[in-house]
Design an enzyme around this catalytic site. Structure first.
Site, mmCIF file in Angstrom:
data_model
loop_
_atom_site.group_PDB
_atom_site.id
_atom_site.type_symbol
_atom_site.label_atom_id
_atom_site.label_comp_id
_atom_site.label_asym_id
_atom_site.label_seq_id
_atom_site.Cartn_x
_atom_site.Cartn_y
_atom_site.Cartn_z
ATOM 1 N N GLU A 58 81.784 103.983 -72.104
ATOM 2 C CA GLU A 58 80.936 103.432 -73.170
ATOM 3 C C GLU A 58 80.466 102.070 -72.693
ATOM 4 O O GLU A 58 81.243 101.113 -72.676
ATOM 5 C CB GLU A 58 81.741 103.278 -74.471
ATOM 6 C CG GLU A 58 82.168 104.586 -75.100
ATOM 7 C CD GLU A 58 81.032 105.309 -75.812
ATOM 8 O OE1 GLU A 58 79.901 104.779 -75.833
ATOM 9 O OE2 GLU A 58 81.278 106.398 -76.318
ATOM 10 N N CYS B 282 77.216 96.423 -78.999
ATOM 11 C CA CYS B 282 76.608 97.211 -77.914
ATOM 12 C C CYS B 282 75.345 97.912 -78.379
ATOM 13 O O CYS B 282 74.402 98.067 -77.604
ATOM 14 C CB CYS B 282 77.603 98.229 -77.388
ATOM 15 S SG CYS B 282 78.273 99.290 -78.677
ATOM 16 N N LYS C 182 94.963 98.351 -72.798
ATOM 17 C CA LYS C 182 94.702 96.987 -72.306
ATOM 18 C C LYS C 182 93.480 96.422 -73.028
ATOM 19 O O LYS C 182 92.340 96.762 -72.725
ATOM 20 C CB LYS C 182 94.439 96.978 -70.797
ATOM 21 C CG LYS C 182 94.556 95.569 -70.245
ATOM 22 C CD LYS C 182 93.607 95.248 -69.130
ATOM 23 C CE LYS C 182 92.280 94.714 -69.547
ATOM 24 N NZ LYS C 182 92.250 93.424 -70.253
ATOM 25 N N GLU D 243 70.826 92.899 -71.118
ATOM 26 C CA GLU D 243 71.643 92.854 -72.326
ATOM 27 C C GLU D 243 72.098 91.415 -72.555
ATOM 28 O O GLU D 243 72.892 90.873 -71.786
ATOM 29 C CB GLU D 243 72.868 93.768 -72.161
ATOM 30 C CG GLU D 243 73.652 93.910 -73.440
ATOM 31 C CD GLU D 243 74.915 94.733 -73.267
ATOM 32 O OE1 GLU D 243 75.631 94.541 -72.262
ATOM 33 O OE2 GLU D 243 75.188 95.558 -74.157
HETATM 34 P P1 NAD Z 1 83.852 93.739 -69.679
HETATM 35 O O1 NAD Z 1 83.287 94.877 -68.914
HETATM 36 O O2 NAD Z 1 83.797 92.379 -69.097
HETATM 37 O O3 NAD Z 1 85.406 94.014 -70.024
HETATM 38 C C1 NAD Z 1 85.828 95.168 -70.696
HETATM 39 C C2 NAD Z 1 87.300 95.411 -70.412
HETATM 40 O O4 NAD Z 1 87.461 95.743 -69.031
HETATM 41 C C3 NAD Z 1 88.197 94.199 -70.674
HETATM 42 O O5 NAD Z 1 89.424 94.627 -71.227
HETATM 43 C C4 NAD Z 1 88.397 93.647 -69.273
HETATM 44 O O6 NAD Z 1 89.577 92.878 -69.140
HETATM 45 C C5 NAD Z 1 88.482 94.928 -68.460
HETATM 46 N N1 NAD Z 1 88.207 94.790 -67.022
HETATM 47 C C6 NAD Z 1 87.495 93.812 -66.400
HETATM 48 N N2 NAD Z 1 87.494 94.031 -65.071
HETATM 49 C C7 NAD Z 1 88.193 95.167 -64.855
HETATM 50 C C8 NAD Z 1 88.528 95.910 -63.688
HETATM 51 N N3 NAD Z 1 88.134 95.534 -62.468
HETATM 52 N N4 NAD Z 1 89.254 97.032 -63.821
HETATM 53 C C9 NAD Z 1 89.646 97.448 -65.040
HETATM 54 N N5 NAD Z 1 89.374 96.781 -66.183
HETATM 55 C C10 NAD Z 1 88.644 95.652 -66.093
HETATM 56 O O7 NAD Z 1 83.113 93.797 -71.117
HETATM 57 P P2 NAD Z 1 83.182 92.739 -72.298
HETATM 58 O O8 NAD Z 1 82.414 91.537 -71.911
HETATM 59 O O9 NAD Z 1 84.579 92.595 -72.798
HETATM 60 O O10 NAD Z 1 82.366 93.540 -73.439
HETATM 61 C C11 NAD Z 1 80.979 93.496 -73.585
HETATM 62 C C12 NAD Z 1 80.332 94.695 -72.939
HETATM 63 O O11 NAD Z 1 80.851 95.885 -73.497
HETATM 64 C C13 NAD Z 1 78.839 94.745 -73.202
HETATM 65 O O12 NAD Z 1 78.176 95.155 -72.037
HETATM 66 C C14 NAD Z 1 78.702 95.792 -74.280
HETATM 67 O O13 NAD Z 1 77.462 96.455 -74.357
HETATM 68 C C15 NAD Z 1 79.785 96.737 -73.905
HETATM 69 N N6 NAD Z 1 80.151 97.525 -75.065
HETATM 70 C C16 NAD Z 1 79.815 98.850 -75.088
HETATM 71 C C17 NAD Z 1 80.112 99.603 -76.222
HETATM 72 C C18 NAD Z 1 79.785 101.068 -76.299
HETATM 73 O O14 NAD Z 1 80.312 101.741 -77.175
HETATM 74 N N7 NAD Z 1 78.954 101.591 -75.435
HETATM 75 C C19 NAD Z 1 80.750 98.993 -77.303
HETATM 76 C C20 NAD Z 1 81.070 97.626 -77.236
HETATM 77 C C21 NAD Z 1 80.775 96.898 -76.090
#
Ligand code: NAD
Length: 492
Positions: free
Chosen positions: A263, A297, A188, A395
């Site tokens: 992550e 990230c 997803k 962040e």
């Molecule tokens: P997000 O947490 O909003 O969404 C991530 C994913 O989770 C999306 O596919 C979203 O649709 C899904 N999601 C949302 N609510 C959910 C739920 N209740 N249950 C299951 N899935 C759900 O993150 P984002 O805004 O897309 O990405 C940015 C964030 O990701 C930042 O905090 C960044 O630091 C982090 N990030 C971490 C890494 C790492 O390797 N540690 C890498 C890239 C991004």
């Protein structure tokens, strides 16, 4: 690349669901759209799966694991398919790079030249592990006639839930090791940036992956993401995203005892000592925060600078930030593209305003339009920041950098680790001994000495503290998609 072969925007077909080897529209006919942050125009429509359709994808993945060829395939055959996936990714690199530029605003060249080789490399790396590493052992026990055979097995069905930034990389980081270890996948992607996942689905089919081994469902996190997390037929959730959503997934996943890789977010300190090569350190600081417009990230999003070189660093970095070329990510001259979505753009600008109240603006702080459109935010530097203000603690996920002075090593480490996060960090110094000594004390999964943004399929990557746990890349990632079984044999 010459000016003659500048890549162009392309027409992208409406996105469908990929379930059990077949593309189809969502049953309800409901769709969302994905937009280009440079032109602010809709690129195409994307199918919106229902929770039931997510369940059908899980069922297909389950069948492919339990009864289908993937779960039972000899690991050399599996490896051959993964190597074909890698070759197809390389062959189609242009298409992927244009999609990522249009969907996420990442400069085409950055994607083509660094991201794509890394993604195909991940499939080769894990394909090679699939050939060699489904290992076990033959052990003895207290009794003479007992032998214990240990065997490493796949977990089953993995749900890969991925964020809007680096959509292909963070998908492949999960899918390659999971498939290599013999698991099947329901993927997803984030709603804002699904275009490379759709292209990846095609690659999977063209490479000969059996039906159901890789399934793609697009739609909302709160509906289908949550349905996947709660589904008892899913064995592992491999998640990259925000810390808050990760915490929710941990809670919901506990009901069915999910294996988890988390992550999550970061607020990574980059420490510059006065004994560093200052020009090189400023370059590392610049790319550390402004690569992919800070939507990274592991962005070096807190810069700590020794007082004796503080003014010089702030001055040089600010001038570099002012000279950065903002523009269309498809233009080869562009260094900094647009913010991926309107919601992120508004959020980042909120932090820029907070920064203006709490620190000294030395570069950027405004927005730009290119040819009259686009979600561009100038690379922004705030000097004289302290570690307790919002722009230093939270962040931002954009091109905004607070610069904090420090007095000595102890002061630097104290400030560096005073954060809830622990994803990455960097130390810029002319004294490698000092760098290694301090690297031991930093609480983060990655430490870059005299550099930033280095990655390799062989290097484990992941977080400490609120940045999550589990590792992607390296043999450690592959291991996290397996479990051990002990078989006790009575020789009599
Ligand atoms: P997000 O947490 O909003 O969404 C991530 C994913 O989770 C999306 O596919 C979203 O649709 C899904 N999601 C949302 N609510 C959910 C739920 N209740 N249950 C299951 N899935 C759900 O993150 P984002 O805004 O897309 O990405 C940015 C964030 O990701 C930042 O905090 C960044 O630091 C982090 N990030 C971490 C890494 C790492 O390797 N540690 C890498 C890239 C991004």
């Amino acid at each position: 690349m010459t000016g003659l072969d500048i890549p162009r925007r392309k027409t992208i077909a409406p996105g469908q669901l990929l379930i059990d080897g077949h593309w189809r529209d969502g049953a309800s006919g409901e769709t969302t759209t994905t937009s280009d942050p440079t032109t602010e125009e809709v690129i195409t429509t994307i199918a919106k799966a229902s929770a039931e359709e997510a369940g059908e994808a899980v069922e297909a993945a389950r069948r492919a694991f339990e009864d289908g060829p993937w779960g039972r395939m000899h690991h050399e055959e599996r490896a051959k398919i993964l190597f074909r996936v890698a070759d197809l990714l390389d062959e189609r690199a242009d298409d992927f790079a244009v999609r990522e530029a249009m969907d996420m605003g990442m400069p085409y060249h950055d994607f083509r030249d660094t991201i794509m080789p890394f993604c195909s490399g991940l499939f080769r790396f894990h394909g090679a592990l699939a050939m060699s590493a489904l290992d076990g052992s033959y052990r003895t026990s207290y009794e003479r006639d007992i032998r214990i055979l240990t065997r490493r097995e796949p977990l089953g069905v993995v749900a890969a839930i991925t964020p809007f930034n680096f959509p292909l990389t963070l998908s492949v980081s999960k899918i390659a090791p999971a498939l290599a270890a013999g698991n099947t996948i329901v993927h997803k992607p984030a709603s804002d940036t699904p275009l490379t996942a759709l292209a990846l689905g095609r690659v999977m089919l063209d490479a000969g992956l059996p039906d159901g081994a890789y399934n793609l469902v697009t739609g909302g996190g709160g509906t289908i993401g949550d349905a996947l997390v709660r589904d008892p037929r899913i064995d592992k959730i491999a998640f990259t995203g925000s810390t808050a959503v990760g915490q929710g997934i941990m809670r919901s996943g506990a009901e069915t005892m999910k294996h988890l890789t988390m992550e999550l977010g970061g607020k990574s300190p980059n420490i510059i000592f006065a004994d560093a090569d200052i020009d090189a350190a400023v370059q590392a600081a610049f790319w550390g925060i402004f690569w992919n417009k800070g939507e990274v990230c592991v962005a070096g999003s807190r810069l700590l600078v020794e007082r004796t070189c503080y003014d010089e660093v702030v001055e040089k970095l600010s001038r570099l930030a002012e000279k950065a070329v903002l523009g269309d990510p498809l233009d080869p001259a562009t260094q900094v593209g647009p913010i991926a979505s309107r919601a992120e753009y508004d959020k980042v600008l909120g932090y820029v305003e907070q920064g203006k109240q709490t620190a000294r603006l030395t570069a950027g702080g405004g927005t730009r339009r290119i040819n009259g459109t686009g979600l561009f935010i100038e690379p922004t530097v705030f000097a004289d920041a302290t570690n307790d203000i919002a722009i230093s603690r939270e962040e931002i996920f954009g091109p905004v950098l607070p610069v904090i002075p420090f007095d000595d090593e102890e002061d630097a480490i104290r400030i560096a680790i005073d954060t809830p996060y622990g994803l990455a960090s960097g130390i810029q110094t002319g004294d490698l001994g000092r760098g290694l000594r301090l690297a031991d004390r930093i609480k983060a999964g990655t430490v870059w000495l005299n550099t930033w943004h280095k990655y390799h399929p062989n290097a484990p990557f992941g977080g400490y503290k609120m940045s999550g746990y589990g590792r992607e890349q390296g043999r450690e990632a592959w291991e996290s998609y397996t479990q051990y079984k002990s078989i006790w044999a009575n020789l009599n």
